[in-house]
Design a protein around this motif. Structure first.
Motif, mmCIF file in Angstrom:
data_model
loop_
_atom_site.group_PDB
_atom_site.id
_atom_site.type_symbol
_atom_site.label_atom_id
_atom_site.label_comp_id
_atom_site.label_asym_id
_atom_site.label_seq_id
_atom_site.Cartn_x
_atom_site.Cartn_y
_atom_site.Cartn_z
ATOM 1 N N TYR A 4 8.735 -5.218 -5.040
ATOM 2 C CA TYR A 4 8.511 -5.970 -3.803
ATOM 3 C C TYR A 4 9.676 -5.791 -2.834
ATOM 4 C CZ TYR A 4 4.742 -8.307 -6.397
ATOM 5 O OH TYR A 4 3.614 -8.586 -7.111
ATOM 6 N N LEU A 56 6.079 -3.116 -10.580
ATOM 7 C CA LEU A 56 5.964 -3.689 -9.243
ATOM 8 C C LEU A 56 7.331 -3.656 -8.559
ATOM 9 C CD1 LEU A 56 3.803 -6.836 -10.179
ATOM 10 C CD2 LEU A 56 2.968 -4.659 -9.240
ATOM 11 N N LYS A 97 0.724 -4.106 -1.801
ATOM 12 C CA LYS A 97 0.699 -4.853 -3.062
ATOM 13 C C LYS A 97 -0.525 -4.554 -3.926
ATOM 14 C CE LYS A 97 2.650 -9.392 -3.961
ATOM 15 N NZ LYS A 97 2.946 -10.732 -3.467
#
Ligand SMILES: [Zn+2]
Ligand SMILES: [Zn+2]
Length: 295
Positions: free
Chosen positions: A138, A136, A146
């Motif tokens: 961000y 992931l 997402k």
């Protein structure tokens, strides 16, 4: 010096460090994003004791290239994946052109499934030792990406487990969610946090789970005390080193092009943090990388 000459010096390849006496592997590099040929990069690295590299795929094309390069070079092992910033780009398109392949039309979920099927096929190849980098991010991917990112991450975990390959994690500003998804899916037997970016507390969580922690050149940066604190408490048998080249060039060469031959600079900085001699650390890193990627 004229300003153009000093700018050129700042972009120049850093000098060869003193060779390591005990050879190690660069556990994470992107030879396809570096200048020069693969043979040149491998020879330069080997000349300072970096005798093995793990070539990491970030998209379908790069993963195919990694697999081919590993098949034709004994010193190269491959991993294959869609990068956490690539998965949303496949689904949603790429308005900002982050990808080196330029903007793309949105392909939706079917396009992601198609790309994952190719990663699955590549993951079965004998020279492919890992699935990643996945995870992931961000920092570069906003909330709109997402869902695609997490779906892709879960699919990569499943692929790694089914093929018995290492999982290579890219975790940027997403520690809690990365650890949560790993726990929910059940992590593969061998999981590597590439460019480890957590603090000492997270290193203890990773240690309990048996996750490898791979340290990159950014552990040498002035503002990286939390990374050095993490390295100080990580079990030695879970510590790896990487360049993530061409990114994250270690100090004092920060900002100049990185390449696998600069691993000794980071190994020496790591040995200083651990308070052990570089040969001991190199021997451990070497064994750990072989164990992590099963080669
Ligand atoms: Zn990464
Ligand atoms: Zn990378």
């Amino acid at each position: 010096m004229p300003s153009s000459a000093s700018a050129a010096a700042k972009n120049a390849a850093p000098p060869l460090p003193e060779p390591l006496r005990v050879p190690v592997a660069d556990s994470h590099t992107h030879l396809d994003m570096q200048s020069g040929t693969v043979e040149e990069a491998l020879a330069k690295a080997a000349s300072v004791g970096v005798t093995t590299v793990v070539q990491v795929g970030c998209d379908v094309k790069g993963s195919r290239w990694a697999a081919e390069t590993a098949a034709t070079h004994d010193a190269v092992h491959a991993t294959v994946a869609l990068h956490p910033n690539e998965a949303p780009r496949i689904v949603l398109g790429d308005p900002d052109g982050w990808s080196r392949q330029g903007a793309r039309h949105p392909g939706g979920d079917a396009a992601l499934d198609e790309a994952l099927a190719e990663i699955d096929r590549l993951a079965a190849l004998p020279h492919v030792k890992g699935v990643g980098e996945t995870g992931l991010d961000y920092f570069r991917t906003g909330p709109e990406g997402k869902e695609a990112q997490e779906r892709s991450f879960r699919a990569h975990i499943e692929i790694a487990k089914r093929h018995g390959k290492a999982l290579v994690i890219h975790d940027r500003d997403a520690h809690a969610d990365v650890l949560r998804v790993l726990a929910e899916e059940g992590a593969p037997e061998r999981t590597v946090f590439h460019c480890y970016s957590g603090d000492a507390e997270m290193a203890e969580v990773c240690a309990r789970a048996g996750y490898f922690m791979s340290f990159a050149g950014n552990m040498t940066f002035k503002n990286a005390q939390p990374l050095r604190d993490a390295l100080a408490v990580a079990p030695l048998e879970l510590v790896l080193v990487e360049t993530d080249a061409p990114f994250l060039t270690p100090a004092p060469y920060r900002g100049r092009p990185n390449a696998p031959y600069l691993v000794p600079v980071t190994v020496r900085a790591m040995a200083a943090v651990r308070g052990i001699d570089e040969d001991t650390l190199a021997a451990s890193i070497s064994a750990n990388t072989g164990r992590a990627f099963d080669y």
